[in-house]
Each structure stands twice: as C-alpha cells, then as structure tokens.
Design a protein around this motif. Structure first.
Motif, PDB file in Angstrom:
ATOM      1  N   LEU A  85     -49.894  33.375 -20.497  1.00 41.82           N
ATOM      2  CA  LEU A  85     -49.668  32.039 -21.042  1.00 41.82           C
ATOM      3  C   LEU A  85     -48.887  32.103 -22.343  1.00 41.82           C
ATOM      4  O   LEU A  85     -49.105  32.998 -23.162  1.00 41.82           O
ATOM      5  N   ALA A  86     -48.029  31.095 -22.539  1.00 37.69           N
ATOM      6  CA  ALA A  86     -47.397  30.865 -23.831  1.00 37.69           C
ATOM      7  C   ALA A  86     -48.122  29.683 -24.464  1.00 37.69           C
ATOM      8  O   ALA A  86     -48.289  28.638 -23.831  1.00 37.69           O
ATOM      9  N   VAL A  87     -48.597  29.862 -25.688  1.00 38.06           N
ATOM     10  CA  VAL A  87     -49.331  28.840 -26.426  1.00 38.06           C
ATOM     11  C   VAL A  87     -48.409  28.363 -27.545  1.00 38.06           C
ATOM     12  O   VAL A  87     -48.065  29.128 -28.443  1.00 38.06           O
ATOM     13  N   MET A  88     -48.004  27.084 -27.472  1.00 36.38           N
ATOM     14  CA  MET A  88     -46.950  26.579 -28.351  1.00 36.38           C
ATOM     15  C   MET A  88     -47.430  25.433 -29.239  1.00 36.38           C
ATOM     16  O   MET A  88     -48.237  24.609 -28.823  1.00 36.38           O
ATOM     17  N   TYR A 141     -49.915  35.364 -24.508  1.00 34.10           N
ATOM     18  CA  TYR A 141     -51.075  36.149 -24.106  1.00 34.10           C
ATOM     19  C   TYR A 141     -50.860  36.592 -22.665  1.00 34.10           C
ATOM     20  O   TYR A 141     -50.532  35.769 -21.800  1.00 34.10           O
ATOM     21  N   THR A 142     -51.013  37.875 -22.411  1.00 31.76           N
ATOM     22  CA  THR A 142     -50.815  38.396 -21.058  1.00 31.76           C
ATOM     23  C   THR A 142     -51.984  39.297 -20.671  1.00 31.76           C
ATOM     24  O   THR A 142     -52.715  39.802 -21.535  1.00 31.76           O
ATOM     25  N   GLY A 143     -52.118  39.496 -19.376  1.00 30.70           N
ATOM     26  CA  GLY A 143     -53.131  40.416 -18.853  1.00 30.70           C
ATOM     27  C   GLY A 143     -54.526  40.132 -19.362  1.00 30.70           C
ATOM     28  O   GLY A 143     -54.990  38.994 -19.335  1.00 30.70           O
ATOM     29  N   ASN A 198     -59.814  36.061 -23.229  1.00 33.88           N
ATOM     30  CA  ASN A 198     -60.355  35.482 -24.461  1.00 33.88           C
ATOM     31  C   ASN A 198     -59.946  34.028 -24.652  1.00 33.88           C
ATOM     32  O   ASN A 198     -60.134  33.464 -25.734  1.00 33.88           O
ATOM     33  N   ILE A 199     -59.352  33.424 -23.623  1.00 37.80           N
ATOM     34  CA  ILE A 199     -58.907  32.034 -23.693  1.00 37.80           C
ATOM     35  C   ILE A 199     -59.764  31.187 -22.755  1.00 37.80           C
ATOM     36  O   ILE A 199     -60.004  31.565 -21.619  1.00 37.80           O
ATOM     37  N   ARG A 200     -60.201  30.041 -23.255  1.00 34.81           N
ATOM     38  CA  ARG A 200     -60.906  29.058 -22.449  1.00 34.81           C
ATOM     39  C   ARG A 200     -60.156  27.740 -22.586  1.00 34.81           C
ATOM     40  O   ARG A 200     -59.928  27.268 -23.702  1.00 34.81           O
ATOM     41  N   ILE A 201     -59.769  27.173 -21.459  1.00 32.02           N
ATOM     42  CA  ILE A 201     -59.021  25.910 -21.453  1.00 32.02           C
ATOM     43  C   ILE A 201     -59.993  24.814 -21.034  1.00 32.02           C
ATOM     44  O   ILE A 201     -60.445  24.774 -19.896  1.00 32.02           O
TER      45      ILE A 201
END
Length: 185
Positions: free
Chosen positions: A150-153, A164-166, A171-174
């Motif tokens: 994901l790209a977080v912009m 963030y890759t792999g 560690n990301i929660r949407i």
C-alpha cells in the motif's frame, strides 16, 4: 460538480438532495431536541479511536464515544447508497494537518467500519480516504495499492508518501473508507 455542490447545499439546509433538486417528496424536518430519530433515520455518535496497548497494529482498537457529543442523524437509504451497513457507521474528528486542504483539524468524518480490518481483507478503492492505524497510531489518509502493498498518502505536500510492502502491511489496520466529512468553522 453540480452533484457535489447540491449535496453540500442540501446538508447545510438539512434537506434531502432529492428534494432540493426536484422539489418532490417531503422536506425532512427533524427537531434537534427529539430523543429518538424518526423511522428511516439512524443516529450516529462521534467516536474517538484509542489504539490498544499492544502497539503492533494487530490488536483491536477501543472505540469510545466522545463525551458531550450529540449523535447526528442520517437517512438510512442515503447511507445504503454508499453500499454500507448504516449500523456499522461511525464519526470522528480529524486531528493534525496532513490531509489539508481536503480535511482540516476539527472536521468530522463519517465512515463504515470494516468487518475485518486486515489489509488483505479490505477492498481498497485507489485514491480514496480511509480511517486506519499504522503500528497502533490512528491516521486518516489516502490509500493506493502498489505491488505487494500500500501507498499511504497525505494531501498536504509537506508530508511524503509512505509505502508499506510485504510483512510491513501486517501492522496496518484499515477501519473504513471515509464516506463524507463536515467542515468545522
């Protein structure tokens, strides 16, 4: 352009967009002092997201209703047009300036909470704004899919895009896609 402008005017006047554009149907009139919303309307409280103690992003957050905030009433059919369950909708205040000029501190966003907030379980619409946590820190950012991640912009050019890759995505929660926001003046 007309669609967005008429929506903003309808929200300001507290009437339905359909009524504003066509004059058809009943003009909705809600009394601010009513305790219970009328049929076809849901009251959505304002929440504060508190990250859990783990800090690794894998734990569930604590949703806490903001004291002294009044729920806002939304037409259930309007929320269903977004393709969401109105019962899963939440509101929260924006903090920080990373999404300016789109979102400013004090603005309130509305989103529908995801059933499973893990990156691989949420359908990401590229370029849309999401409520999320990264390594336990709550954020409101634009997301785009990139190869293996994901790209977080941010909309504010002073902030750079984070990719963030792999395993980093673990560690990301949407928590949900922002459906609308109200500007605070």
């Amino acid at each position: 352009m007309i669609q967005r402008t008429s929506k903003k005017i309808a929200q300001f006047l507290d009437v339905s967009q359909h009524w504003l554009l066509t004059g058809e149907g009943e003009i909705k009139t809600y009394c601010a002092n009513e305790e219970n919303p009328p049929t076809g309307v849901i009251a959505i409280s304002e929440y504060e997201l508190r990250s859990s103690a783990g800090g690794n992003g894998a734990d569930e957050p604590e949703w806490e209703v903001v004291n002294n905030s009044r729920p806002v009433w939304y037409e259930i059919e309007e929320l269903r047009k977004y393709g969401v369950n109105p019962e899963r909708c939440k509101r929260a205040k924006v903090t920080g300036d990373s999404m300016e000029p789109t979102l400013s501190p004090g603005d309130v966003v509305l989103w529908a909470q995801e059933v499973d907030p893990r990156v691989g379980c949420v359908h990401i619409l590229d370029g849309c704004i999401y409520v999320m946590s990264i390594e336990g820190t709550c954020k409101i950012k634009r997301l785009s899919r990139v190869k293996s991640g994901l790209a977080v912009m941010s909309d504010n050019p002073r902030y750079s895009t984070e990719t963030y890759t792999g395993d980093e995505c673990d560690n990301i929660r949407i928590y949900g896609r922002v459906l609308e926001f109200k500007r605070s003046f």
